[in-house]
Write a protein that holds these residues in place. Structure first.
Motif, short mmCIF file in Angstrom:
data_model
loop_
_atom_site.label_atom_id
_atom_site.label_comp_id
_atom_site.label_asym_id
_atom_site.label_seq_id
_atom_site.Cartn_x
_atom_site.Cartn_y
_atom_site.Cartn_z
N GLN A 1 0.77 -1.26 0.01
CA GLN A 1 0.15 0.06 0.05
C GLN A 1 1.04 1.12 0.05
O GLN A 1 0.35 2.44 -0.32
CB GLN A 1 -0.81 0.12 1.32
N HIS B 1 1.06 -9.19 4.39
CA HIS B 1 -0.16 -8.30 4.24
C HIS B 1 -0.72 -8.37 2.76
O HIS B 1 -0.43 -7.44 2.12
CB HIS B 1 0.39 -7.12 4.75
N ASN C 1 -1.71 -10.87 8.33
CA ASN C 1 -2.59 -10.04 8.45
C ASN C 1 -4.09 -10.18 7.94
O ASN C 1 -4.13 -10.51 6.78
CB ASN C 1 -2.18 -8.61 7.64
N TYR D 1 -12.96 -1.75 12.62
CA TYR D 1 -13.33 -0.58 11.99
C TYR D 1 -15.00 -0.46 12.36
O TYR D 1 -15.12 0.82 12.31
CB TYR D 1 -13.01 -0.58 10.61
N ILE E 1 -16.04 5.33 3.49
CA ILE E 1 -15.78 4.07 2.86
C ILE E 1 -17.08 3.30 3.01
O ILE E 1 -17.52 2.08 2.55
CB ILE E 1 -14.73 3.23 3.01
N TRP F 1 -18.69 2.54 5.94
CA TRP F 1 -18.91 2.14 7.23
C TRP F 1 -19.29 2.56 8.38
O TRP F 1 -18.85 3.73 8.37
CB TRP F 1 -17.36 1.45 7.58
N GLU G 1 -5.00 -2.25 14.12
CA GLU G 1 -5.68 -1.21 13.26
C GLU G 1 -7.08 -0.92 13.61
O GLU G 1 -7.81 -1.55 13.99
CB GLU G 1 -5.82 -2.00 11.80
N TRP H 1 -4.95 3.16 12.04
CA TRP H 1 -4.73 2.87 10.56
C TRP H 1 -5.01 4.26 9.86
O TRP H 1 -6.40 4.65 9.63
CB TRP H 1 -5.44 1.84 9.90
N GLU I 1 -5.79 1.99 -0.84
CA GLU I 1 -6.60 1.32 -0.25
C GLU I 1 -7.24 0.00 -1.32
O GLU I 1 -8.29 -0.06 -1.35
CB GLU I 1 -7.71 2.23 0.25
N1 LIG Z 1 -10.28 -1.11 4.21
N2 LIG Z 1 -9.40 -0.82 4.81
C1 LIG Z 1 -8.71 -0.36 5.52
C2 LIG Z 1 -7.50 -1.35 6.11
C3 LIG Z 1 -6.52 -1.80 4.84
O1 LIG Z 1 -5.94 -0.88 4.27
C4 LIG Z 1 -5.69 -2.80 5.56
O2 LIG Z 1 -4.47 -3.07 4.55
C5 LIG Z 1 -6.23 -4.05 6.30
O3 LIG Z 1 -5.28 -4.49 7.00
C6 LIG Z 1 -7.74 -3.60 6.91
O4 LIG Z 1 -8.64 -3.40 6.12
C7 LIG Z 1 -8.28 -2.40 6.80
#
Ligand SMILES: N#[N+]C[C@@H]1[C@@H](O)[C@H](O)[C@@H](O)[C@@H]2O[C@H]12
Length: 441
Positions: A23, A123, A167, A295, A323, A325, A352, A393, A400
């Motif tokens: 990411q 991850h 993860n 989350y 997003i 949520w 996170e 996070w 994303e």
């Molecule tokens: N979507 N979202 C944010 C976040 C994502 O960016 C992370 O890589 C994951 O570990 C987890 O899903 C959460």
């Protein structure tokens, strides 16, 4: 700013921020091999605007500045991930020395700034060469992963504060093999059943291999959602219970009780690997700590037309993040106290927690989100949960996954055209909580 004081959490409580290699790194060079996210993201229709992690936040080159941001913010720890394809380009065999050199510099940079390295081995960026051999559908991945874990331990283990194997195994397995939302993009219950077992078998096999090498402070990071019935009708409450099984109890029961929940297994059983029950002692190999990603909550209703899993998530009434949520901090307190009461008394870390906004560096909603969830941690501690740390996070706005770059989770804004980092007001809120001052280098 936050309504809490650092001392409220306990003298040794750790605050950190989290990221993941694919990411933020970019750096598709210097011997890094292909990953399933390189192929999935360049396949039309899989990712918003067909965006990829090719450049991301250029962390591969800008890591000193990013570590400075962590140190300036007063954070104690940095949760990061190793990119398997950067270290072992084909997944097994030949090690890429330039990859080892990168993580050597990164980890030494953390230590020089007083940041505790919280590492994640996997991850989601599986080497493409292993996907070519079946990836998470091939039982051999347990040994491939354990060998990779030992390689990481031998090169970096002496400097890591903690090591997490995987993860979010639910995302690795169900989201990626049943729902097709993430790489490799399967929509197949047989694939999902096998991946849901093999990901935990790989975890346990790696834990045993790391222990044999003297590995310490070993754990895993799972994601949790509070599943509630859309109505009080028995069928909707049943749908929520089933989702709780799919999302939460498959991993909690597997890892801490050595058996999968019967309600989920009823759906998976015809597709599970032969003799999977013989693996459960390995799956539930004892660990030293447990990571909780949280989350939001979900509301579920019975949906008989939905085939294998007759349920559907419905839109809830609470304030939502960008997003989509719902913001439900009570859920974090519920999850932490449930795990502590029903599953394990080992230390827990919130590895996170955070929210997405679309744009901007003034983010009062994110400050309120963090404040509420930090309050949930305190409430869980008061109810006996041994929560030792909290990671926001994310440190940076970043890639994303299937949402691309629009959904920004960062404490620090990233201008992807210039790669300029700009601390948001939520970063300043943590800085004030952690250092008592608002300043940057
Ligand atoms: N979507 N979202 C944010 C976040 C994502 O960016 C992370 O890589 C994951 O570990 C987890 O899903 C959460």
């Amino acid at each position: 700013m936050f309504s809490h004081k650092r001392a409220d959490f306990g003298e040794d409580f750790l605050f950190g921020a989290a990221t993941a290699a694919y990411q933020i790194e970019g750096g598709q060079t210097d011997g890094r091999g292909s990953s399933i996210w390189d192929t999935f993201s360049t396949t039309p229709g899989n990712v918003h605007n067909s965006e990829t992690g090719k450049f991301a936040c250029d962390h591969y080159n800008r890591w000193p500045e990013d570590l400075d941001l962590l140190a300036d913010g007063g954070f104690d720890a940095y949760r990061f991930s190793f990119a398997w394809p950067r270290l072992i380009p084909e997944g097994v065999g030949q090690v890429n020395q330039k990859g080892v050199d990168f993580y050597d510099r990164l980890i030494d940079g953390m230590l020089e700034r007083g940041l505790k390295p919280f590492a994640t081995l996997y991850h989601w960026d599986l080497p493409s060469a292993l996907q070519d051999k079946g990836g998470w559908l091939n039982r051999d991945i347990a040994d491939w992963f354990a060998d990779y874990a030992v390689m990481v331990h031998k090169n970096f283990g002496d400097r890591l504060e903690t090591t997490a194997t995987i993860n979010e195994p639910w995302c690795v397995a169900f989201l990626s093999h049943m729902l097709g939302v993430h790489a490799p993009g399967y929509r197949d219950i047989r694939a999902a059943a096998r991946a849901s077992h093999h990901v935990l078998l790989a975890h346990g096999t790696a834990i045993n291999a790391l222990r044999a090498e003297g590995g310490k402070n070993l754990g895993i990071v799972c994601n949790f959602e509070v599943a509630q019935g859309a109505t009080g009708k028995p069928e909707d409450m049943g749908a929520a219970r089933l989702w709780d099984g799919i999302f939460n109890r498959w991993y909690l029961d597997g890892l801490f009780k050595g058996k999968y929940p019967s309600d989920v297994l009823a759906h998976f059983a015809p597709h599970m690997p032969d003799d999977f029950a013989d693996d459960m002692a390995v799956v539930s190999t004892p660990i030293d700590w447990f990571g909780v990603n949280y989350y939001t909550r979900g509301l579920y209703e019975h949906a008989p037309e939905r085939g294998a899993f007759p349920l559907r998530k419905v839109d809830g009434p609470l304030e939502k993040t960008a997003i989509g949520w719902e913001i439900f901090p009570e859920g974090l307190e519920e999850i932490l106290t449930r795990i502590s009461a029903d599953y394990t008394d080992i230390p827990l870390y919130v590895t996170e927690n955070g929210m997405a906004e679309i744009e901007g560096t003034d983010d009062p909603r994110r400050i309120a989100y963090y404040n509420g969830h930090l309050g949930a941690v305190l409430a869980a501690q008061k109810r006996g949960a041994d929560v030792r740390g909290y990671f926001g996070w994310s440190l940076l706005d970043n890639y994303e996954w299937a949402e691309g770059y629009d959904k920004r989770f960062g404490l620090v804004h990233v201008d992807y055209k210039t790669q300029k980092r700009t601390p948001k007001s939520s970063y300043r809120a943590f800085q004030s909580l952690l250092t008592g001052a608002n300043r940057s280098r």
